[in-house]
Design a protein around this motif. Structure first.
Motif, PDB file in Angstrom:
ATOM      1  N   HIS A 196      96.107 -10.829  37.660  1.00 11.91           N
ATOM      2  CA  HIS A 196      95.230 -10.147  36.714  1.00 11.91           C
ATOM      3  C   HIS A 196      94.879 -11.140  35.625  1.00 11.91           C
ATOM      4  O   HIS A 196      95.772 -11.766  35.044  1.00 11.91           O
ATOM      5  CB  HIS A 196      95.918  -8.908  36.137  1.00 11.91           C
TER       6      HIS A 196
ATOM      7  N   THR B 162     104.181 -10.325  45.951  1.00 14.52           N
ATOM      8  CA  THR B 162     104.546  -9.211  46.822  1.00 14.52           C
ATOM      9  C   THR B 162     104.955  -9.760  48.178  1.00 14.52           C
ATOM     10  O   THR B 162     104.830 -10.955  48.439  1.00 14.52           O
ATOM     11  CB  THR B 162     103.363  -8.236  46.996  1.00 14.52           C
TER      12      THR B 162
ATOM     13  N   CYS C 184      99.952 -11.870  46.727  1.00 15.69           N
ATOM     14  CA  CYS C 184     100.154 -11.746  45.283  1.00 15.69           C
ATOM     15  C   CYS C 184      99.003 -10.992  44.628  1.00 15.69           C
ATOM     16  O   CYS C 184      97.902 -10.918  45.163  1.00 15.69           O
ATOM     17  CB  CYS C 184     100.325 -13.111  44.631  1.00 15.69           C
ATOM     18  N   ASP C 185      99.316 -10.433  43.472  1.00 18.59           N
ATOM     19  CA  ASP C 185      98.334  -9.773  42.612  1.00 18.59           C
ATOM     20  C   ASP C 185      98.230 -10.609  41.346  1.00 18.59           C
ATOM     21  O   ASP C 185      99.253 -10.930  40.720  1.00 18.59           O
ATOM     22  CB  ASP C 185      98.779  -8.362  42.225  1.00 18.59           C
TER      23      ASP C 185
ATOM     24  N   ARG D 277      91.325 -17.770  43.691  1.00 18.06           N
ATOM     25  CA  ARG D 277      91.900 -17.646  45.041  1.00 18.06           C
ATOM     26  C   ARG D 277      92.077 -19.010  45.701  1.00 18.06           C
ATOM     27  O   ARG D 277      93.110 -19.294  46.301  1.00 18.06           O
ATOM     28  CB  ARG D 277      91.018 -16.757  45.916  1.00 18.06           C
TER      29      ARG D 277
ATOM     30  N   VAL E  42      86.612 -15.667  40.321  1.00 19.81           N
ATOM     31  CA  VAL E  42      87.576 -15.039  41.225  1.00 19.81           C
ATOM     32  C   VAL E  42      87.766 -15.900  42.473  1.00 19.81           C
ATOM     33  O   VAL E  42      88.900 -16.134  42.915  1.00 19.81           O
ATOM     34  CB  VAL E  42      87.141 -13.605  41.585  1.00 19.81           C
ATOM     35  N   ARG E  43      86.671 -16.391  43.045  1.00 16.54           N
ATOM     36  CA  ARG E  43      86.786 -17.269  44.223  1.00 16.54           C
ATOM     37  C   ARG E  43      87.562 -18.538  43.888  1.00 16.54           C
ATOM     38  O   ARG E  43      88.392 -19.001  44.669  1.00 16.54           O
ATOM     39  CB  ARG E  43      85.407 -17.626  44.764  1.00 16.54           C
TER      40      ARG E  43
ATOM     41  N   ARG F  14      97.553 -12.279  51.296  1.00 17.77           N
ATOM     42  CA  ARG F  14      96.399 -11.887  50.491  1.00 17.77           C
ATOM     43  C   ARG F  14      96.584 -12.310  49.043  1.00 17.77           C
ATOM     44  O   ARG F  14      97.708 -12.377  48.527  1.00 17.77           O
ATOM     45  CB  ARG F  14      96.156 -10.394  50.594  1.00 17.77           C
ATOM     46  N   ILE F  15      95.474 -12.599  48.401  1.00 17.42           N
ATOM     47  CA  ILE F  15      95.474 -12.932  46.975  1.00 17.42           C
ATOM     48  C   ILE F  15      94.471 -12.003  46.316  1.00 17.42           C
ATOM     49  O   ILE F  15      93.264 -12.183  46.453  1.00 17.42           O
ATOM     50  CB  ILE F  15      95.102 -14.409  46.729  1.00 17.42           C
ATOM     51  N   ASP F  16      94.986 -10.974  45.649  1.00 15.74           N
ATOM     52  CA  ASP F  16      94.132 -10.021  44.947  1.00 15.74           C
ATOM     53  C   ASP F  16      93.970 -10.473  43.505  1.00 15.74           C
ATOM     54  O   ASP F  16      94.966 -10.721  42.814  1.00 15.74           O
ATOM     55  CB  ASP F  16      94.737  -8.617  44.980  1.00 15.74           C
ATOM     56  N   VAL F  17      92.720 -10.586  43.075  1.00 14.89           N
ATOM     57  CA  VAL F  17      92.431 -10.995  41.701  1.00 14.89           C
ATOM     58  C   VAL F  17      91.688  -9.860  41.018  1.00 14.89           C
ATOM     59  O   VAL F  17      90.650  -9.402  41.509  1.00 14.89           O
ATOM     60  CB  VAL F  17      91.587 -12.287  41.659  1.00 14.89           C
ATOM     61  N   THR F  18      92.216  -9.403  39.895  1.00 16.49           N
ATOM     62  CA  THR F  18      91.586  -8.353  39.109  1.00 16.49           C
ATOM     63  C   THR F  18      91.170  -8.940  37.768  1.00 16.49           C
ATOM     64  O   THR F  18      91.998  -9.543  37.075  1.00 16.49           O
ATOM     65  CB  THR F  18      92.561  -7.174  38.881  1.00 16.49           C
TER      66      THR F  18
END
Length: 102
Positions: A65, A58, A62-63, A82, A78-79, A92-96
């Motif tokens: 998953h 983005t 980034c996103d 990232r 998750v850490r 930002r780094i969003d992790v789902t």
């Protein structure tokens, strides 16, 4: 960049090389089974002739998953994702975590 290694970038400015580098980096993190396209397959990046599920760059980061394994606690995985992606992507780094695989 002349080294052939994608440097920090945001948005889609990094091109296919950056998307592939992010995907490869995420898959190499212990505790990650694979990338995940989301419940309806909505998370991904379309590249010429193919799609990379689970990675969406983005304008502000980034996103990501993922499907995780039970190797480590989810928060640790998750850490680690990232931290692994941080040299490649600014912002930002969003992790789902979409799934946990036995």
């Amino acid at each position: 960049m002349t080294s052939g290694t994608p440097g920090p970038a945001t948005g889609t400015t990094g091109g296919p090389e950056l998307v592939d580098a992010v995907a490869e980096t995420v898959r190499a993190v212990p505790g990650v089974h694979d990338l995940h396209g989301g419940v309806l397959g909505e998370v991904g990046t379309y590249l010429p002739g193919r799609r990379v599920a689970g990675v969406r760059l983005t304008d502000d980061g980034c996103d990501l998953h993922i499907a995780a394994t039970r190797v480590a606690p989810l928060a640790d995985t998750v850490r680690a994702v990232r931290a692994a992606v941080r040299p490649l992507v600014t912002g930002r780094i969003d992790v789902t975590v979409e799934d946990v695989v036995a």
